[in-house]
Design a protein around this motif. Structure first.
Motif, PDB file in Angstrom:
ATOM      1  N   SER A  22      11.362   9.675  -1.005  1.00 13.57           N
ATOM      2  CA  SER A  22      11.488   8.976   0.276  1.00 13.57           C
ATOM      3  C   SER A  22      12.952   8.791   0.657  1.00 13.57           C
ATOM      4  O   SER A  22      13.318   8.897   1.840  1.00 13.57           O
ATOM      5  CB  SER A  22      10.801   7.608   0.201  1.00 13.57           C
ATOM      6  OG  SER A  22       9.403   7.752   0.050  1.00 13.57           O
ATOM      7  N   ILE A  23      13.804   8.541  -0.333  1.00 13.91           N
ATOM      8  CA  ILE A  23      15.233   8.392  -0.055  1.00 13.91           C
ATOM      9  C   ILE A  23      15.813   9.718   0.426  1.00 13.91           C
ATOM     10  O   ILE A  23      16.604   9.767   1.377  1.00 13.91           O
ATOM     11  CB  ILE A  23      15.966   7.889  -1.313  1.00 13.91           C
ATOM     12  CG1 ILE A  23      15.437   6.508  -1.713  1.00 13.91           C
ATOM     13  CG2 ILE A  23      17.468   7.845  -1.083  1.00 13.91           C
ATOM     14  CD1 ILE A  23      15.938   6.035  -3.065  1.00 13.91           C
ATOM     15  N   ALA A  24      15.410  10.812  -0.223  1.00 10.52           N
ATOM     16  CA  ALA A  24      15.890  12.129   0.197  1.00 10.52           C
ATOM     17  C   ALA A  24      15.410  12.460   1.607  1.00 10.52           C
ATOM     18  O   ALA A  24      16.154  13.031   2.411  1.00 10.52           O
ATOM     19  CB  ALA A  24      15.421  13.192  -0.796  1.00 10.52           C
ATOM     20  N   GLN A  25      14.165  12.099   1.921  1.00  9.46           N
ATOM     21  CA  GLN A  25      13.663  12.331   3.274  1.00  9.46           C
ATOM     22  C   GLN A  25      14.469  11.536   4.300  1.00  9.46           C
ATOM     23  O   GLN A  25      14.751  12.035   5.395  1.00  9.46           O
ATOM     24  CB  GLN A  25      12.183  11.951   3.353  1.00  9.46           C
ATOM     25  CG  GLN A  25      11.256  12.921   2.638  1.00  9.46           C
ATOM     26  CD  GLN A  25       9.802  12.512   2.760  1.00  9.46           C
ATOM     27  OE1 GLN A  25       9.482  11.328   2.878  1.00  9.46           O
ATOM     28  NE2 GLN A  25       8.906  13.484   2.733  1.00  9.46           N
ATOM     29  N   TYR A  26      14.839  10.314   3.957  1.00  7.95           N
ATOM     30  CA  TYR A  26      15.652   9.508   4.872  1.00  7.95           C
ATOM     31  C   TYR A  26      16.981  10.207   5.154  1.00  7.95           C
ATOM     32  O   TYR A  26      17.426  10.287   6.307  1.00  7.95           O
ATOM     33  CB  TYR A  26      15.896   8.126   4.266  1.00  7.95           C
ATOM     34  CG  TYR A  26      16.700   7.206   5.160  1.00  7.95           C
ATOM     35  CD1 TYR A  26      16.063   6.342   6.038  1.00  7.95           C
ATOM     36  CD2 TYR A  26      18.096   7.208   5.134  1.00  7.95           C
ATOM     37  CE1 TYR A  26      16.792   5.497   6.872  1.00  7.95           C
ATOM     38  CE2 TYR A  26      18.833   6.373   5.960  1.00  7.95           C
ATOM     39  CZ  TYR A  26      18.178   5.525   6.826  1.00  7.95           C
ATOM     40  OH  TYR A  26      18.903   4.703   7.658  1.00  7.95           O
ATOM     41  N   PRO A  78       0.846  -1.205   0.000  1.00  7.14           N
ATOM     42  CA  PRO A  78       0.000   0.000   0.000  1.00  7.14           C
ATOM     43  C   PRO A  78       0.877   1.249   0.000  1.00  7.14           C
ATOM     44  O   PRO A  78       1.923   1.291   0.659  1.00  7.14           O
ATOM     45  CB  PRO A  78      -0.797  -0.127   1.307  1.00  7.14           C
ATOM     46  CG  PRO A  78      -0.762  -1.584   1.637  1.00  7.14           C
ATOM     47  CD  PRO A  78       0.556  -2.086   1.142  1.00  7.14           C
ATOM     48  N   ARG A  79       0.455   2.258  -0.732  1.00  4.30           N
ATOM     49  CA  ARG A  79       1.279   3.460  -0.860  1.00  4.30           C
ATOM     50  C   ARG A  79       1.573   4.104   0.489  1.00  4.30           C
ATOM     51  O   ARG A  79       2.649   4.658   0.696  1.00  4.30           O
ATOM     52  CB  ARG A  79       0.590   4.467  -1.792  1.00  4.30           C
ATOM     53  CG  ARG A  79       0.543   4.001  -3.238  1.00  4.30           C
ATOM     54  CD  ARG A  79      -0.038   5.061  -4.158  1.00  4.30           C
ATOM     55  NE  ARG A  79      -0.125   4.571  -5.520  1.00  4.30           N
ATOM     56  CZ  ARG A  79       0.856   4.634  -6.400  1.00  4.30           C
ATOM     57  NH1 ARG A  79       2.007   5.179  -6.049  1.00  4.30           N
ATOM     58  NH2 ARG A  79       0.710   4.170  -7.626  1.00  4.30           N
ATOM     59  N   ALA A  80       0.629   4.028   1.415  1.00  5.60           N
ATOM     60  CA  ALA A  80       0.829   4.659   2.719  1.00  5.60           C
ATOM     61  C   ALA A  80       1.937   3.988   3.525  1.00  5.60           C
ATOM     62  O   ALA A  80       2.467   4.580   4.467  1.00  5.60           O
ATOM     63  CB  ALA A  80      -0.475   4.636   3.512  1.00  5.60           C
ATOM     64  N   GLU A  81       2.299   2.750   3.162  1.00  6.94           N
ATOM     65  CA  GLU A  81       3.296   2.013   3.929  1.00  6.94           C
ATOM     66  C   GLU A  81       4.673   2.008   3.273  1.00  6.94           C
ATOM     67  O   GLU A  81       5.648   1.539   3.873  1.00  6.94           O
ATOM     68  CB  GLU A  81       2.826   0.563   4.117  1.00  6.94           C
ATOM     69  CG  GLU A  81       1.506   0.444   4.867  1.00  6.94           C
ATOM     70  CD  GLU A  81       1.012  -0.990   4.950  1.00  6.94           C
ATOM     71  OE1 GLU A  81       1.770  -1.896   4.534  1.00  6.94           O
ATOM     72  OE2 GLU A  81      -0.126  -1.199   5.421  1.00  6.94           O
ATOM     73  N   ARG A  82       4.766   2.521   2.059  1.00  5.84           N
ATOM     74  CA  ARG A  82       6.022   2.384   1.322  1.00  5.84           C
ATOM     75  C   ARG A  82       7.162   3.179   1.945  1.00  5.84           C
ATOM     76  O   ARG A  82       8.298   2.715   2.005  1.00  5.84           O
ATOM     77  CB  ARG A  82       5.812   2.806  -0.135  1.00  5.84           C
ATOM     78  CG  ARG A  82       4.876   1.886  -0.889  1.00  5.84           C
ATOM     79  CD  ARG A  82       4.718   2.303  -2.330  1.00  5.84           C
ATOM     80  NE  ARG A  82       3.799   1.414  -3.032  1.00  5.84           N
ATOM     81  CZ  ARG A  82       3.528   1.500  -4.324  1.00  5.84           C
ATOM     82  NH1 ARG A  82       4.106   2.446  -5.054  1.00  5.84           N
ATOM     83  NH2 ARG A  82       2.686   0.655  -4.896  1.00  5.84           N
ATOM     84  N   ARG A  83       6.866   4.382   2.400  1.00  4.50           N
ATOM     85  CA  ARG A  83       7.924   5.196   2.991  1.00  4.50           C
ATOM     86  C   ARG A  83       8.541   4.488   4.189  1.00  4.50           C
ATOM     87  O   ARG A  83       9.770   4.446   4.337  1.00  4.50           O
ATOM     88  CB  ARG A  83       7.362   6.553   3.406  1.00  4.50           C
ATOM     89  CG  ARG A  83       8.384   7.481   4.054  1.00  4.50           C
ATOM     90  CD  ARG A  83       7.707   8.750   4.536  1.00  4.50           C
ATOM     91  NE  ARG A  83       8.670   9.651   5.154  1.00  4.50           N
ATOM     92  CZ  ARG A  83       9.093   9.558   6.401  1.00  4.50           C
ATOM     93  NH1 ARG A  83       8.651   8.567   7.168  1.00  4.50           N
ATOM     94  NH2 ARG A  83       9.964  10.417   6.894  1.00  4.50           N
ATOM     95  N   ASP A  84       7.700   3.909   5.049  1.00 11.17           N
ATOM     96  CA  ASP A  84       8.220   3.200   6.219  1.00 11.17           C
ATOM     97  C   ASP A  84       9.061   1.995   5.804  1.00 11.17           C
ATOM     98  O   ASP A  84      10.065   1.671   6.460  1.00 11.17           O
ATOM     99  CB  ASP A  84       7.070   2.752   7.118  1.00 11.17           C
ATOM    100  CG  ASP A  84       6.396   3.921   7.825  1.00 11.17           C
ATOM    101  OD1 ASP A  84       7.020   5.001   7.901  1.00 11.17           O
ATOM    102  OD2 ASP A  84       5.249   3.762   8.283  1.00 11.17           O
TER     103      ASP A  84
END
Length: 350
Positions: free
Chosen positions: A43-47, A11-17
């Protein structure tokens, strides 16, 4: 190469985690491949920003149905705020990604935003939501590359509302910037998303502008009214006149103000000819280039798109682009409508 991560079925909502969890397990010097069906680089940049960790990545496959990015963790922490270059993120996603990134910052954390135009509307959005905890300093203002150092200076008591994508308290925005800021953010909303405006009274001139520019493709509702404060919710419908421009990838900023007038049209048409479908550039001129619009309308095909971004004395900004093939009638309507809007004169203050 470490065990790869494939988030296409998540699910898209879980991909970042999932991306964060996988990168947490990567040791310095190791590389992991991340596969998704959308661009996973935000998401990689946010990490990198949140974990204050040095990362390097290369794009092995760049869509449209699959993205594969190889990420290497370096054995060092980031002493300075890392760059977050959003120029390759579709315009509709930028505000969502950037506001989410800022929301997740701890006090004292920050990043350097790299954008293809002045991101001032983002500043007003962040300040309206978070208050006076926004560190915002321009590092450079080059054509096609604006760099802004953004930081969260203290804890934020921002109220969250899942039904609202953006909030603007126009009492904190200089009057000449209010309407352009709101139109800019509205243009980046997805159909069905909403934004809220907080004003000292109901912004009827803005409502009239929306009716003229977007017709019936929006909903306007007064959510709360009290002395000195009115809260209006604007919900974006489908079929708005600006949708074609929202999907254009801005390739450059073409500032012709220092060019001799005799050279300007030729240079602009050459730049247009070099565009691929789905691309555009921002023209900067010292006066309204309306005659150029009529020339394009007569000579260019139905993919031609024209959208005013700024109309100030001595500085007019216009997004000129080629929409994807097959969008002919809508593209022509968009260009004509944007040109008509230019006849309305300066935008009225609240």
């Amino acid at each position: 190469m470490e065990d790869p991560l494939d988030v296409r079925d998540e699910p898209r909502a879980e991909r970042r985690d999932s991306v964060f969890g996988r990168l947490d397990r990567v040791e310095p010097g190791e590389t992991v491949a991340i596969t998704a069906d959308t661009d996973v680089r935000p998401s990689i940049a946010q990490y990198r920003i949140e974990r204050e960790t040095a990362l390097e990545w290369t794009v092995e496959t760049d869509g449209p149905d699959a993205w594969e990015v190889h990420v290497t963790k370096r054995d060092e922490s980031t002493a300075e705020s890392p760059d977050f270059d959003v120029r390759e993120i579709p315009p509709k996603r930028r505000h969502e990604v950037l506001t989410d990134t800022f929301d997740r910052l701890e006090p004292g954390q920050g990043f350097v935003l790299v954008n293809d135009h002045d991101p001032e509307p983002l500043y007003h959005e962040l300040r309206s939501t978070h208050g006076d905890v926004i560190g915002w300093e321009y590092a450079s203002r080059d054509a096609g590359e604006w760099r802004v150092e953004i930081a969260k200076t203290d804890e934020s008591d921002a109220a969250t509302d899942d039904g609202v994508a953006a909030t603007f308290d126009v009492r904190e925005i200089p009057k000449p910037e209010r309407h352009p800021t709101i139109h800019h953010r509205y243009g980046n909303l997805e159909a069905g998303d909403a934004m809220e405006i907080v004003a000292p009274h109901e912004p009827k001139p803005l409502h009239q502008e929306f009716q003229q520019q977007y017709g019936d493709a929006f909903e306007w509702a007064v959510m709360d009214r009290s002395p000195g404060e009115v809260r209006v919710r604007i919900t974006k419908g489908s079929g708005g006149a600006d949708e074609a421009g929202d999907d254009l990838a801005v390739t450059t900023e073409l500032d012709v103000r220092d060019r001799p007038p005799a050279e300007r049209h030729e240079l602009i048409f050459e730049s247009y000819a070099d565009l691929e479908a789905g691309e555009g550039f921002v023209l900067v001129n010292d006066h309204d280039p309306k005659p150029l619009y009529h020339q394009f309308e007569a000579e260019a095909g139905p993919e031609f798109h024209w959208e005013y971004r700024l109309k100030d004395p001595g500085e007019f900004r216009v997004l000129i682009g080629k929409t994807d093939a097959g969008s002919g009638p809508a593209s022509t309507a968009t260009a004509t409508h944007s040109d008509a809007a230019a006849d309305d004169g300066p935008q009225a203050p609240f």
